[in-house]
Design a protein around this motif. Structure first.
Motif, PDB file in Angstrom:
ATOM      1  N   ALA A   1       9.267  -5.457   0.588  1.00  0.00           N
ATOM      2  CA  ALA A   1       8.865  -6.557  -0.283  1.00  0.00           C
ATOM      3  C   ALA A   1       9.346  -7.897   0.269  1.00  0.00           C
ATOM      4  O   ALA A   1       8.608  -8.893   0.271  1.00  0.00           O
ATOM      5  CB  ALA A   1       9.412  -6.344  -1.695  1.00  0.00           C
ATOM      6  N   ILE A   2      10.579  -7.945   0.747  1.00  0.00           N
ATOM      7  CA  ILE A   2      11.115  -9.178   1.327  1.00  0.00           C
ATOM      8  C   ILE A   2      10.345  -9.562   2.585  1.00  0.00           C
ATOM      9  O   ILE A   2       9.981 -10.723   2.772  1.00  0.00           O
ATOM     10  CB  ILE A   2      12.613  -9.020   1.632  1.00  0.00           C
ATOM     11  CG1 ILE A   2      13.408  -8.956   0.324  1.00  0.00           C
ATOM     12  CG2 ILE A   2      13.123 -10.164   2.500  1.00  0.00           C
ATOM     13  CD1 ILE A   2      14.896  -8.790   0.523  1.00  0.00           C
ATOM     14  N   ALA A   3      10.080  -8.587   3.444  1.00  0.00           N
ATOM     15  CA  ALA A   3       9.333  -8.868   4.676  1.00  0.00           C
ATOM     16  C   ALA A   3       7.929  -9.365   4.366  1.00  0.00           C
ATOM     17  O   ALA A   3       7.432 -10.299   4.995  1.00  0.00           O
ATOM     18  CB  ALA A   3       9.280  -7.609   5.538  1.00  0.00           C
ATOM     19  N   THR A   4       7.285  -8.747   3.383  1.00  0.00           N
ATOM     20  CA  THR A   4       5.940  -9.175   2.984  1.00  0.00           C
ATOM     21  C   THR A   4       5.958 -10.604   2.456  1.00  0.00           C
ATOM     22  O   THR A   4       5.104 -11.427   2.811  1.00  0.00           O
ATOM     23  CB  THR A   4       5.373  -8.237   1.900  1.00  0.00           C
ATOM     24  OG1 THR A   4       5.348  -6.897   2.394  1.00  0.00           O
ATOM     25  CG2 THR A   4       3.969  -8.666   1.500  1.00  0.00           C
ATOM     26  N   GLY A   5       6.948 -10.911   1.627  1.00  0.00           N
ATOM     27  CA  GLY A   5       7.072 -12.262   1.097  1.00  0.00           C
ATOM     28  C   GLY A   5       7.284 -13.288   2.190  1.00  0.00           C
ATOM     29  O   GLY A   5       6.708 -14.383   2.153  1.00  0.00           O
ATOM     30  N   LEU A   6       8.097 -12.950   3.178  1.00  0.00           N
ATOM     31  CA  LEU A   6       8.357 -13.868   4.286  1.00  0.00           C
ATOM     32  C   LEU A   6       7.098 -14.125   5.113  1.00  0.00           C
ATOM     33  O   LEU A   6       6.823 -15.255   5.512  1.00  0.00           O
ATOM     34  CB  LEU A   6       9.457 -13.305   5.182  1.00  0.00           C
ATOM     35  CG  LEU A   6      10.876 -13.329   4.601  1.00  0.00           C
ATOM     36  CD1 LEU A   6      11.827 -12.558   5.514  1.00  0.00           C
ATOM     37  CD2 LEU A   6      11.351 -14.765   4.433  1.00  0.00           C
ATOM     38  N   ILE A   7       6.338 -13.066   5.364  1.00  0.00           N
ATOM     39  CA  ILE A   7       5.109 -13.207   6.154  1.00  0.00           C
ATOM     40  C   ILE A   7       4.102 -14.092   5.423  1.00  0.00           C
ATOM     41  O   ILE A   7       3.498 -14.996   6.014  1.00  0.00           O
ATOM     42  CB  ILE A   7       4.498 -11.821   6.451  1.00  0.00           C
ATOM     43  CG1 ILE A   7       5.411 -11.042   7.400  1.00  0.00           C
ATOM     44  CG2 ILE A   7       3.102 -11.961   7.044  1.00  0.00           C
ATOM     45  CD1 ILE A   7       5.002  -9.593   7.594  1.00  0.00           C
ATOM     46  N   VAL A   8       3.922 -13.838   4.122  1.00  0.00           N
ATOM     47  CA  VAL A   8       2.987 -14.637   3.327  1.00  0.00           C
ATOM     48  C   VAL A   8       3.432 -16.094   3.272  1.00  0.00           C
ATOM     49  O   VAL A   8       2.627 -17.019   3.465  1.00  0.00           O
ATOM     50  CB  VAL A   8       2.860 -14.071   1.901  1.00  0.00           C
ATOM     51  CG1 VAL A   8       2.039 -14.999   1.014  1.00  0.00           C
ATOM     52  CG2 VAL A   8       2.225 -12.688   1.943  1.00  0.00           C
ATOM     53  N   MET A   9       4.721 -16.316   3.031  1.00  0.00           N
ATOM     54  CA  MET A   9       5.243 -17.679   2.966  1.00  0.00           C
ATOM     55  C   MET A   9       5.073 -18.400   4.297  1.00  0.00           C
ATOM     56  O   MET A   9       4.614 -19.552   4.335  1.00  0.00           O
ATOM     57  CB  MET A   9       6.725 -17.660   2.581  1.00  0.00           C
ATOM     58  CG  MET A   9       7.366 -19.045   2.541  1.00  0.00           C
ATOM     59  SD  MET A   9       9.131 -19.001   2.127  1.00  0.00           S
ATOM     60  CE  MET A   9       9.804 -18.187   3.599  1.00  0.00           C
ATOM     61  N   ALA A  10       5.426 -17.739   5.387  1.00  0.00           N
ATOM     62  CA  ALA A  10       5.324 -18.359   6.705  1.00  0.00           C
ATOM     63  C   ALA A  10       3.876 -18.687   7.053  1.00  0.00           C
ATOM     64  O   ALA A  10       3.586 -19.744   7.631  1.00  0.00           O
ATOM     65  CB  ALA A  10       5.924 -17.432   7.760  1.00  0.00           C
ATOM     66  N   TYR A  11       2.962 -17.797   6.691  1.00  0.00           N
ATOM     67  CA  TYR A  11       1.548 -18.021   7.009  1.00  0.00           C
ATOM     68  C   TYR A  11       1.011 -19.272   6.315  1.00  0.00           C
ATOM     69  O   TYR A  11       0.435 -20.152   6.967  1.00  0.00           O
ATOM     70  CB  TYR A  11       0.724 -16.803   6.603  1.00  0.00           C
ATOM     71  CG  TYR A  11      -0.768 -17.006   6.770  1.00  0.00           C
ATOM     72  CD1 TYR A  11      -1.366 -16.900   8.020  1.00  0.00           C
ATOM     73  CD2 TYR A  11      -1.570 -17.329   5.674  1.00  0.00           C
ATOM     74  CE1 TYR A  11      -2.722 -17.100   8.174  1.00  0.00           C
ATOM     75  CE2 TYR A  11      -2.928 -17.532   5.827  1.00  0.00           C
ATOM     76  CZ  TYR A  11      -3.508 -17.420   7.073  1.00  0.00           C
ATOM     77  OH  TYR A  11      -4.850 -17.638   7.231  1.00  0.00           O
ATOM     78  N   PHE A  12       1.204 -19.358   5.001  1.00  0.00           N
ATOM     79  CA  PHE A  12       0.648 -20.488   4.260  1.00  0.00           C
ATOM     80  C   PHE A  12       1.381 -21.790   4.575  1.00  0.00           C
ATOM     81  O   PHE A  12       0.759 -22.847   4.665  1.00  0.00           O
ATOM     82  CB  PHE A  12       0.686 -20.206   2.759  1.00  0.00           C
ATOM     83  CG  PHE A  12      -0.357 -19.234   2.301  1.00  0.00           C
ATOM     84  CD1 PHE A  12      -1.691 -19.612   2.238  1.00  0.00           C
ATOM     85  CD2 PHE A  12      -0.017 -17.940   1.947  1.00  0.00           C
ATOM     86  CE1 PHE A  12      -2.671 -18.712   1.834  1.00  0.00           C
ATOM     87  CE2 PHE A  12      -0.987 -17.039   1.542  1.00  0.00           C
ATOM     88  CZ  PHE A  12      -2.325 -17.425   1.483  1.00  0.00           C
TER      89      PHE A  12
END
Length: 265
Positions: free
Chosen positions: A20-31
């Protein structure tokens, strides 16, 4: 729930909390990388440097405040204290650590503090909204007992929450709250952004309000041993302090706007 997605070998496993943390980081970094301010001020290497440093500081700060607030459960077990993959990060501790880290890192990179911090103010709540699902699956940050229809019951012994008791899904409450905070700040950034610092202080203000009220429903509240401190939990006192400071700073930035209308996107 399912704190462990897949056992690999011995102590090695894929944890839902980490995913969940990794997914959140990827989404945040992308946008965040797609925004105009990122393209204007930051190189790719700088984005990755800030992101990695923020993650490390947030995990360290979040774990430290969590362990402090739950000291009775950790003081005799060093392994559990370091086992962050099992859940147990204080969002307030993570924010405090990032508030300390961010200005130092930006100064070293010779980047403007408030515009870049405003970018973080938009997308950090989006990350938190996703990461809270990790808490939900791990059973940490669990709610108090409830008879409401929305209550959830944990039965997996690997979860941190009490078993076979209907609890408030405070992790989901927080996830929804942070997503709404993200939408509000994103809307402000598109339509009412007037001065650097406005968005990061709006985030800190709303984040502290979220934690203050959600904590009343938490089943793991730590009221401390001092009678005065028992009026509110330790985390609520910290949230109240953050609210006062950030709200004053927000009012100041609104009263001292730049003449031109700014855009981050």
């Amino acid at each position: 729930m399912f704190p462990v997605i897949l056992h690999i070998y011995g102590p090695f496993a894929i944890y839902s909390y980490s995913v969940a943390i990794a997914t959140g980081l990827i989404v945040m970094a992308y946008f965040a990388s797609k925004s105009k301010i990122a393209k204007k001020y930051l190189t790719f290497d700088q984005i990755m440097s800030l992101l990695s440093g923020s993650v490390i500081s947030a995990i360290a700060g979040g774990r430290v405040l969590h362990v402090i607030s739950e000291w009775d459960g950790y003081k005799h077990n060093l392994i559990d204290t370091l086992s962050i993959w099992n859940g147990g990060l204080s969002s307030l501790g993570a924010v405090i650590a990032m508030v300390i880290y961010f200005p130092i890192a930006l100064r070293k990179l010779n980047l403007p503090l408030l515009p870049v911090a405003d970018l973080a103010g938009i997308y950090v709540p989006l990350f938190q909204s996703i990461a809270r699902f990790g808490c939900f699956f791990a059973g940490c940050c669990y709610g108090s007992e409830t008879s409401l229809f929305c209550g959830i019951t944990y039965s997996n012994p690997e979860c941190s929450a009490p078993l076979y008791v209907k609890l408030h899904p405070t992790q989901i409450y927080s996830s929804i709250s942070f997503f709404l905070i993200f939408l509000v700040i994103y809307y402000i950034s598109k339509n009412y952004y007037k001065s650097p610092g406005q968005l990061i202080f709006t985030y800190l203000t709303l984040m502290s309000v979220e934690r203050f009220f959600i904590d009343f429903l938490r089943g793991d509240r730590n009221l401390g041993k001092n009678i005065f401190l028992q009026i509110l939990s330790i985390d609520q006192w910290v949230a109240l302090l953050i609210f006062i400071v950030s709200f004053i700073a927000l009012i100041y930035t609104i009263w001292k706007p730049k003449d031109e209308h700014l855009q981050l996107h």
